[in-house]
Motif scaffolding. Structure first.
Motif, PDB file in Angstrom:
ATOM      1  N   ARG A   1       0.833  -1.198   0.000  1.00  0.00           N
ATOM      2  CA  ARG A   1       0.000   0.000   0.000  1.00  0.00           C
ATOM      3  C   ARG A   1       0.874   1.256   0.000  1.00  0.00           C
ATOM      4  NH1 ARG A   1      -1.469  -2.988   4.023  1.00  0.00           N
ATOM      5  NH2 ARG A   1      -0.962  -1.470   5.624  1.00  0.00           N
ATOM      6  N   GLU A   2       0.310   2.329  -0.526  1.00  0.00           N
ATOM      7  CA  GLU A   2       1.031   3.602  -0.609  1.00  0.00           C
ATOM      8  C   GLU A   2       1.429   4.074   0.784  1.00  0.00           C
ATOM      9  OE1 GLU A   2       0.355   8.128  -2.366  1.00  0.00           O
ATOM     10  OE2 GLU A   2      -1.156   6.572  -2.673  1.00  0.00           O
ATOM     11  N   GLY A   3       2.657   4.451   0.932  1.00  0.00           N
ATOM     12  CA  GLY A   3       3.135   4.985   2.204  1.00  0.00           C
ATOM     13  C   GLY A   3       3.761   3.960   3.134  1.00  0.00           C
ATOM     14  N   VAL A   4       3.616   2.661   2.830  1.00  0.00           N
ATOM     15  CA  VAL A   4       4.166   1.632   3.718  1.00  0.00           C
ATOM     16  C   VAL A   4       5.685   1.711   3.755  1.00  0.00           C
ATOM     17  CG1 VAL A   4       4.453  -0.849   4.035  1.00  0.00           C
ATOM     18  CG2 VAL A   4       2.220   0.073   3.455  1.00  0.00           C
ATOM     19  N   ARG A   5       6.304   1.785   2.571  1.00  0.00           N
ATOM     20  CA  ARG A   5       7.770   1.863   2.489  1.00  0.00           C
ATOM     21  C   ARG A   5       8.273   3.113   3.202  1.00  0.00           C
ATOM     22  NH1 ARG A   5      11.927  -0.005  -0.949  1.00  0.00           N
ATOM     23  NH2 ARG A   5      13.600   1.515  -1.212  1.00  0.00           N
ATOM     24  N   GLU A   6       7.595   4.231   2.982  1.00  0.00           N
ATOM     25  CA  GLU A   6       8.023   5.486   3.587  1.00  0.00           C
ATOM     26  C   GLU A   6       7.939   5.423   5.118  1.00  0.00           C
ATOM     27  OE1 GLU A   6       6.049   5.153   1.046  1.00  0.00           O
ATOM     28  OE2 GLU A   6       7.296   6.009  -0.541  1.00  0.00           O
ATOM     29  N   SER A   7       6.882   4.777   5.626  1.00  0.00           N
ATOM     30  CA  SER A   7       6.734   4.685   7.089  1.00  0.00           C
ATOM     31  C   SER A   7       7.828   3.818   7.695  1.00  0.00           C
ATOM     32  CB  SER A   7       5.354   4.113   7.439  1.00  0.00           C
ATOM     33  OG  SER A   7       5.228   2.773   7.005  1.00  0.00           O
ATOM     34  N   ILE A   8       8.269   2.791   6.979  1.00  0.00           N
ATOM     35  CA  ILE A   8       9.360   1.939   7.472  1.00  0.00           C
ATOM     36  C   ILE A   8      10.663   2.725   7.531  1.00  0.00           C
ATOM     37  CG2 ILE A   8      10.796  -0.072   6.940  1.00  0.00           C
ATOM     38  CD1 ILE A   8       8.283  -1.344   5.706  1.00  0.00           C
ATOM     39  N   LEU A   9      10.940   3.504   6.473  1.00  0.00           N
ATOM     40  CA  LEU A   9      12.187   4.265   6.411  1.00  0.00           C
ATOM     41  C   LEU A   9      12.184   5.430   7.399  1.00  0.00           C
ATOM     42  CD1 LEU A   9      12.726   4.321   2.548  1.00  0.00           C
ATOM     43  CD2 LEU A   9      13.886   2.896   4.243  1.00  0.00           C
ATOM     44  N   THR A  10      11.009   5.953   7.715  1.00  0.00           N
ATOM     45  CA  THR A  10      10.920   7.059   8.665  1.00  0.00           C
ATOM     46  C   THR A  10      11.263   6.603  10.080  1.00  0.00           C
ATOM     47  OG1 THR A  10       9.222   8.156   7.330  1.00  0.00           O
ATOM     48  CG2 THR A  10       9.386   8.811   9.646  1.00  0.00           C
ATOM     49  N   ASP A  11      10.779   5.413  10.446  1.00  0.00           N
ATOM     50  CA  ASP A  11      11.027   4.886  11.792  1.00  0.00           C
ATOM     51  C   ASP A  11      11.489   3.436  11.677  1.00  0.00           C
ATOM     52  OD1 ASP A  11      11.152   4.603  14.515  1.00  0.00           O
ATOM     53  OD2 ASP A  11       8.997   4.226  14.756  1.00  0.00           O
ATOM     54  N   PRO A  12      12.722   3.213  11.225  1.00  0.00           N
ATOM     55  CA  PRO A  12      13.186   1.839  10.978  1.00  0.00           C
ATOM     56  C   PRO A  12      13.403   1.060  12.274  1.00  0.00           C
ATOM     57  CG  PRO A  12      14.991   3.385  10.682  1.00  0.00           C
ATOM     58  CD  PRO A  12      13.758   4.210  10.894  1.00  0.00           C
ATOM     59  N   PRO A  13      13.002  -0.204  12.299  1.00  0.00           N
ATOM     60  CA  PRO A  13      13.254  -1.033  13.480  1.00  0.00           C
ATOM     61  C   PRO A  13      14.706  -1.483  13.520  1.00  0.00           C
ATOM     62  CG  PRO A  13      12.201  -2.335  11.782  1.00  0.00           C
ATOM     63  CD  PRO A  13      12.271  -0.927  11.256  1.00  0.00           C
TER      64      PRO A  13
ATOM     65  N   ARG B   1       6.256 -10.076   6.988  1.00  0.00           N
ATOM     66  CA  ARG B   1       6.416  -8.644   7.265  1.00  0.00           C
ATOM     67  C   ARG B   1       7.869  -8.299   7.582  1.00  0.00           C
ATOM     68  NH1 ARG B   1       4.576  -3.491   6.519  1.00  0.00           N
ATOM     69  NH2 ARG B   1       5.148  -2.180   8.277  1.00  0.00           N
ATOM     70  N   GLN B   2       8.508  -9.113   8.419  1.00  0.00           N
ATOM     71  CA  GLN B   2       9.897  -8.824   8.773  1.00  0.00           C
ATOM     72  C   GLN B   2      10.809  -8.993   7.561  1.00  0.00           C
ATOM     73  OE1 GLN B   2       9.516  -7.394  11.624  1.00  0.00           O
ATOM     74  NE2 GLN B   2       7.517  -8.397  11.602  1.00  0.00           N
ATOM     75  N   SER B   3      10.476  -9.973   6.716  1.00  0.00           N
ATOM     76  CA  SER B   3      11.247 -10.158   5.488  1.00  0.00           C
ATOM     77  C   SER B   3      11.118  -8.939   4.583  1.00  0.00           C
ATOM     78  CB  SER B   3      10.763 -11.418   4.762  1.00  0.00           C
ATOM     79  OG  SER B   3      11.369 -11.531   3.498  1.00  0.00           O
ATOM     80  N   TYR B   4       9.903  -8.413   4.466  1.00  0.00           N
ATOM     81  CA  TYR B   4       9.696  -7.233   3.618  1.00  0.00           C
ATOM     82  C   TYR B   4      10.418  -6.012   4.196  1.00  0.00           C
ATOM     83  CZ  TYR B   4       7.472  -3.259   1.405  1.00  0.00           C
ATOM     84  OH  TYR B   4       7.262  -2.086   0.744  1.00  0.00           O
ATOM     85  N   VAL B   5      10.321  -5.814   5.522  1.00  0.00           N
ATOM     86  CA  VAL B   5      10.987  -4.682   6.161  1.00  0.00           C
ATOM     87  C   VAL B   5      12.497  -4.770   5.946  1.00  0.00           C
ATOM     88  CG1 VAL B   5      11.525  -3.593   8.377  1.00  0.00           C
ATOM     89  CG2 VAL B   5       9.182  -4.302   7.868  1.00  0.00           C
ATOM     90  N   ALA B   6      13.049  -5.976   6.091  1.00  0.00           N
ATOM     91  CA  ALA B   6      14.488  -6.155   5.897  1.00  0.00           C
ATOM     92  C   ALA B   6      14.891  -5.833   4.455  1.00  0.00           C
ATOM     93  CB  ALA B   6      14.881  -7.587   6.255  1.00  0.00           C
TER      94      ALA B   6
END
Length: 213
Positions: A111-123, A195-200
């Motif tokens: 979804r739009e904004g998912v990638r940006e939200s991960i990069l804004t506050d990366p785990p 989800r963790q795979s995608y975030v990584a």
């Protein structure tokens, strides 16, 4: 939105194929269950479960929740294989459409904004690892619960005539509850790992792009 004239985008294609799957499942269910839908309650439950999975996949496709689409598609494919000698011919076209839907949905991306939200506050790497391990644990627990609830002992007792009233009376509700909890745990675990795979992957591509600059 299209990639070119007359060529639908992956997002549009996933929505169209999911709609076709719902129509195919509903039409097949009507043909199989008409005119007495609950003459065989167990048969009706399997048929209607295919309709339910098609609807779940459609919700996932229209909201860009790819894991939801994949879960529904794989479960429907499993039903098609298990029911090869009975309702397999009804389930197979729906399963094929849902596999196509999952592929298109995967190509469409998140979804739009998912990638940006991960990069804004990366785990942190530790957070990713702990959540992935929790997902693996949830998958293992789900498999165990499903086996204990649905395989090790029957979900339903025998009926001379499988009417709805007899099916409800002979259902082992404790086993059904255990099986449902297991399926929920399994789905949650798969989603956590995915989800963790995608975030990584997002963080890895961002670091690669930064180094390239």
């Amino acid at each position: 939105m299209t990639l070119a004239i007359g060529v639908p985008s992956p997002e549009t294609a996933s929505r169209q194929s999911s709609a076709l799957a719902v129509v195919a499942a509903s039409a097949g269910a009507f043909a199989l269950l008409y005119p007495d839908p609950f003459a065989d309650a167990f048969f009706a439950a399997w048929v209607l479960s295919v309709v339910g999975l098609a609807v779940v996949a459609a919700v996932g496709a229209w909201t860009n929740r790819t894991p939801l689409v994949w879960v529904a598609a794989l479960l429907t494919t499993g039903l098609a294989i298990l029911g090869m000698m009975s309702i397999g011919l009804f389930v197979a076209p729906v399963a094929l459409l849902l596999i196509l839907t999952a592929g298109f949905s995967q190509a469409a991306g998140p979804r739009e904004g998912v990638r940006e939200s991960i990069l804004t506050d990366p785990p942190s790497a530790r957070e990713l690892l702990l959540k992935a391990l929790a997902g693996v644990g949830a998958v293992a627990a789900g498999v165990g619960l499903v086996y204990f609830g649905a395989v090790a002992r029957p979900l339903f007792g025998a009926c001379a005539r499988e009417t709805l009233s007899c099916a409800l009376a002979k259902t082992h509700w404790g086993a059904v509850a255990v099986t449902l909890v297991g399926l929920l745990s399994l789905c949650l675990g798969v989603w956590l790992v995915w989800r963790q795979s995608y975030v990584a992957r997002v963080l890895g591509s961002a670091r690669s792009g930064y180094r390239a600059k």
